[in-house]
Scaffold this motif. Structure first.
Motif, PDB file in Angstrom:
ATOM      1  N   PHE A   1       0.859  -1.185   0.000  1.00 32.31           N
ATOM      2  CA  PHE A   1       0.000   0.000   0.000  1.00 32.31           C
ATOM      3  C   PHE A   1       0.891   1.229   0.000  1.00 32.31           C
ATOM      4  O   PHE A   1       1.835   1.314   0.785  1.00 32.31           O
ATOM      5  N   VAL A   2       0.584   2.171  -0.891  1.00 28.93           N
ATOM      6  CA  VAL A   2       1.378   3.388  -1.032  1.00 28.93           C
ATOM      7  C   VAL A   2       0.425   4.567  -1.135  1.00 28.93           C
ATOM      8  O   VAL A   2      -0.574   4.491  -1.855  1.00 28.93           O
ATOM      9  N   GLN A   3       0.734   5.634  -0.430  1.00 24.15           N
ATOM     10  CA  GLN A   3      -0.006   6.873  -0.634  1.00 24.15           C
ATOM     11  C   GLN A   3       0.768   7.680  -1.663  1.00 24.15           C
ATOM     12  O   GLN A   3       1.956   7.941  -1.487  1.00 24.15           O
ATOM     13  N   GLY A   4       0.113   8.008  -2.774  1.00 22.10           N
ATOM     14  CA  GLY A   4       0.817   8.750  -3.804  1.00 22.10           C
ATOM     15  C   GLY A   4       0.043   8.830  -5.095  1.00 22.10           C
ATOM     16  O   GLY A   4      -1.170   8.630  -5.129  1.00 22.10           O
ATOM     17  N   ASP A   5       0.780   9.099  -6.160  1.00 20.70           N
ATOM     18  CA  ASP A   5       0.230   9.310  -7.488  1.00 20.70           C
ATOM     19  C   ASP A   5       0.481   8.071  -8.342  1.00 20.70           C
ATOM     20  O   ASP A   5       1.627   7.691  -8.569  1.00 20.70           O
ATOM     21  N   ILE A   6      -0.583   7.444  -8.819  1.00 12.18           N
ATOM     22  CA  ILE A   6      -0.444   6.208  -9.591  1.00 12.18           C
ATOM     23  C   ILE A   6       0.344   6.423 -10.878  1.00 12.18           C
ATOM     24  O   ILE A   6       0.984   5.513 -11.379  1.00 12.18           O
ATOM     25  N   THR A   7       0.345   7.640 -11.407  1.00 13.02           N
ATOM     26  CA  THR A   7       1.061   7.891 -12.663  1.00 13.02           C
ATOM     27  C   THR A   7       2.576   7.918 -12.476  1.00 13.02           C
ATOM     28  O   THR A   7       3.311   7.919 -13.463  1.00 13.02           O
ATOM     29  N   ASP A   8       3.043   7.914 -11.233  1.00 10.77           N
ATOM     30  CA  ASP A   8       4.482   7.915 -10.942  1.00 10.77           C
ATOM     31  C   ASP A   8       5.041   6.519 -10.678  1.00 10.77           C
ATOM     32  O   ASP A   8       6.232   6.379 -10.398  1.00 10.77           O
ATOM     33  N   GLN A   9       4.211   5.503 -10.741  1.00 12.88           N
ATOM     34  CA  GLN A   9       4.620   4.166 -10.316  1.00 12.88           C
ATOM     35  C   GLN A   9       5.423   3.435 -11.387  1.00 12.88           C
ATOM     36  O   GLN A   9       4.988   3.308 -12.521  1.00 12.88           O
ATOM     37  N   HIS A  10       6.594   2.947 -10.988  1.00 10.67           N
ATOM     38  CA  HIS A  10       7.452   2.148 -11.869  1.00 10.67           C
ATOM     39  C   HIS A  10       7.048   0.684 -11.691  1.00 10.67           C
ATOM     40  O   HIS A  10       7.619  -0.030 -10.859  1.00 10.67           O
ATOM     41  N   VAL A  11       6.053   0.266 -12.441  1.00  9.27           N
ATOM     42  CA  VAL A  11       5.520  -1.092 -12.410  1.00  9.27           C
ATOM     43  C   VAL A  11       5.324  -1.562 -13.846  1.00  9.27           C
ATOM     44  O   VAL A  11       5.392  -0.762 -14.782  1.00  9.27           O
ATOM     45  N   ASP A  12       5.057  -2.846 -14.015  1.00  5.57           N
ATOM     46  CA  ASP A  12       4.779  -3.349 -15.359  1.00  5.57           C
ATOM     47  C   ASP A  12       3.454  -2.807 -15.880  1.00  5.57           C
ATOM     48  O   ASP A  12       3.349  -2.411 -17.037  1.00  5.57           O
ATOM     49  N   ALA A  13       2.429  -2.820 -15.031  1.00  3.33           N
ATOM     50  CA  ALA A  13       1.101  -2.375 -15.469  1.00  3.33           C
ATOM     51  C   ALA A  13       0.450  -1.490 -14.417  1.00  3.33           C
ATOM     52  O   ALA A  13       0.480  -1.794 -13.232  1.00  3.33           O
ATOM     53  N   VAL A  14      -0.140  -0.403 -14.897  1.00  2.29           N
ATOM     54  CA  VAL A  14      -0.937   0.489 -14.072  1.00  2.29           C
ATOM     55  C   VAL A  14      -2.392   0.246 -14.445  1.00  2.29           C
ATOM     56  O   VAL A  14      -2.727   0.185 -15.634  1.00  2.29           O
TER      57      VAL A  14
END
Length: 167
Positions: free
Chosen positions: A6-19
């Motif tokens: 769980f992270v509080q933040g902006d999903i557009t900043d996430q370094h993941v395979d899929a958003v």
């Protein structure tokens, strides 16, 4: 076994395979998470969504289903678009909300994604109560059979973060 974070933040900043995008059925952008993803990802996402509308989803993406596109300029490889249900006190739509998470993970598996970031689907303009949405989301992800190694719930504010992290 899938790790849930769980992270509080902006999903557009996430370094993941899929958003995962809490999209509207038109797939053509909107407000909230949908608008943020389209703005940050740029025109490539909208172009891919238009192509989907022109081919398989002429009437739009049905509620509870999911489909993938490029992530454009986002630091992810793909965007998985899913359409959450509008909350109703007269009709239990919990199964449709759970389906958003299951279908998104199914699409992520098809893509070979190992890390997936989810927003709090349906909790914005679709008015789903945050605590109930968190319960459904976390229970569904825990129960899902998936090859995804990490599911990251990215919550925009402290209230959402607390509701999800307490599950």
């Amino acid at each position: 076994m899938t790790i849930i974070t769980f992270v509080q933040g902006d999903i557009t900043d996430q370094h993941v395979d899929a958003v995962v995008n809490a999209a509207n059925s038109s797939l053509l952008g909107g407000g909230g998470v949908d608008g943020a993803i389209h703005r940050a990802g740029g025109p490539a996402i909208l172009d891919a969504c238009r192509a989907l509308r022109a081919s398989h989803y002429g009437k739009g993406l049905p509620t509870g289903k999911a489909v993938a596109t490029t992530a454009g300029r986002l630091p992810a490889r793909w965007v998985v678009h899913t359409v959450g249900p509008v909350f109703s006190r007269q009709e239990d739509r919990s199964d449709l909300l759970a389906s958003c998470y299951r279908e998104s993970l199914r699409v992520a598996d098809e893509l070979g994604a190992r890390t997936v970031a989810f927003p709090a689907i349906s909790t914005g303009v679709y008015r789903w109560p945050m605590e109930d949405a968190a319960r459904i989301a976390v229970e569904t992800v825990r129960a899902a059979e998936t090859a995804v190694e990490e599911v990251r719930f990215v919550l925009f504010d402290e209230r959402a973060y607390e509701a999800f992290a307490s599950q």
